[in-house]
Design a protein around this motif. Sequence first.
Motif, short mmCIF file in Angstrom:
data_model
loop_
_atom_site.label_atom_id
_atom_site.label_comp_id
_atom_site.label_asym_id
_atom_site.label_seq_id
_atom_site.Cartn_x
_atom_site.Cartn_y
_atom_site.Cartn_z
N PRO A 1 -4.20 1.19 -1.86
CA PRO A 1 -3.86 -0.22 -1.61
C PRO A 1 -3.35 -0.96 -2.84
O PRO A 1 -2.82 -2.06 -2.71
CB PRO A 1 -5.19 -0.82 -1.13
CG PRO A 1 -6.23 0.03 -1.80
CD PRO A 1 -5.66 1.42 -1.84
N CYS B 1 -4.59 5.84 1.99
CA CYS B 1 -3.98 4.58 1.56
C CYS B 1 -4.39 4.26 0.13
O CYS B 1 -5.58 4.21 -0.19
CB CYS B 1 -4.42 3.43 2.49
SG CYS B 1 -3.91 1.79 1.91
N CYS C 1 0.85 -1.19 0.00
CA CYS C 1 0.00 0.00 0.00
C CYS C 1 0.88 1.24 0.00
O CYS C 1 1.85 1.33 0.76
CB CYS C 1 -0.91 -0.01 1.23
SG CYS C 1 -1.79 1.53 1.52
#
Length: 381
Positions: free
Chosen positions: A250, A248, A241
Amino acid sequence: MRTWIRSLRPLEDTAVPAPARETVDMREAERFVRQFHAENPRAGDPLARLRRVARDVARSGTYTHTAAELEFGARVAWRNSNRCIGRLYWRSLKVRDRRDVSSAEGVALESVAHLREATGGGRIRPTITVFAPDRPGRPGPRIVNEQLIRYAGYPRADGSVVGDPRYVDFTRAVRALGWRGGAGTRFDVLPLVIQPGRGEPLLCNVPGDAILEVPLAHPAYPWFAGLGLRWHAVPAISNMCLEIGGVCYPCAPFNGWYMGAEIGARNLADHDRYDQLPVIAGRLGLDVRNERSLWRDHALVELNVAVLHSFEAAGVTITDHHTESRRFLTHLAREEAAGRVCPADWSWIVPPLSGAATPVFHRYYDDRALSPAYVHHPRMV
């Protein structure tokens, strides 16, 4: 539609992504915005930007990075990667902004495009492709594979493995989920497993024209080519991530280029990987019964000579551990001159071949976690 996309199949019984963070931590957002403006003084008023970010977080629980912030964050995450020796060129990272892509098919298409662009016919370009971020209640997509290109491992009844033993479990999982692409060789490229933010995960083969591989030969030993060894050209990490200012991403596969020892002293040499040292030692006529003959060391050097020679002969970017060690110390000096901490994990920075013969061996480093950063997901398969 391309034939490899037709091979996409829905999967069952795979783990679902961890729930997206409920809201962005404004302290992390503020630290990033202030860092961005401190290193980019022409970007405008940081206080005005912080007000907009705070407003967005209050309304939606998150905010959207500008294109410039995303590019800066991705590059600084590389700069902060304490296990990477090749950070001297962090400013050159090409950032492919694909934040509008969240579907599994879209991730598959863009991941293959990433490989083609990063490969560059052998002139490997450090590249990252950033897909849709996690948002409150709406997780972004993920790629389950550790890297975009890795080789399958097939266990035999006698306990040996054809291919890469590291990926026996992963190979078993994707075959159970419908993968039929493997030919049972030592270098079958594994399919990608892509989990969208919503909906079923998908399985897809990586098309052959997106995979550049280098067959290995030795400049002094003609028999080496007969071992049938090869390796792929682009090390593209895909299961981490990218975290920037509390947001974030990912799914953000990224690559540099190989240091020869990664292939020759680890992937092809480790006992629990391809374990080629006994084979090469035997062909060299070394005494493998006595450790004091240093047959492992001799075989290891010749394997690494073959890797570097073969990549260079094929016109594919690669570096050696001595050169890269000196470059890392140049990077370290530049960071210190800029008044920045350069985090480094000694156990990763020191090469796995001839460590004490490189300058990075003979000092300690400040190993701390900085942000932006690349961080690991929980294991999914």
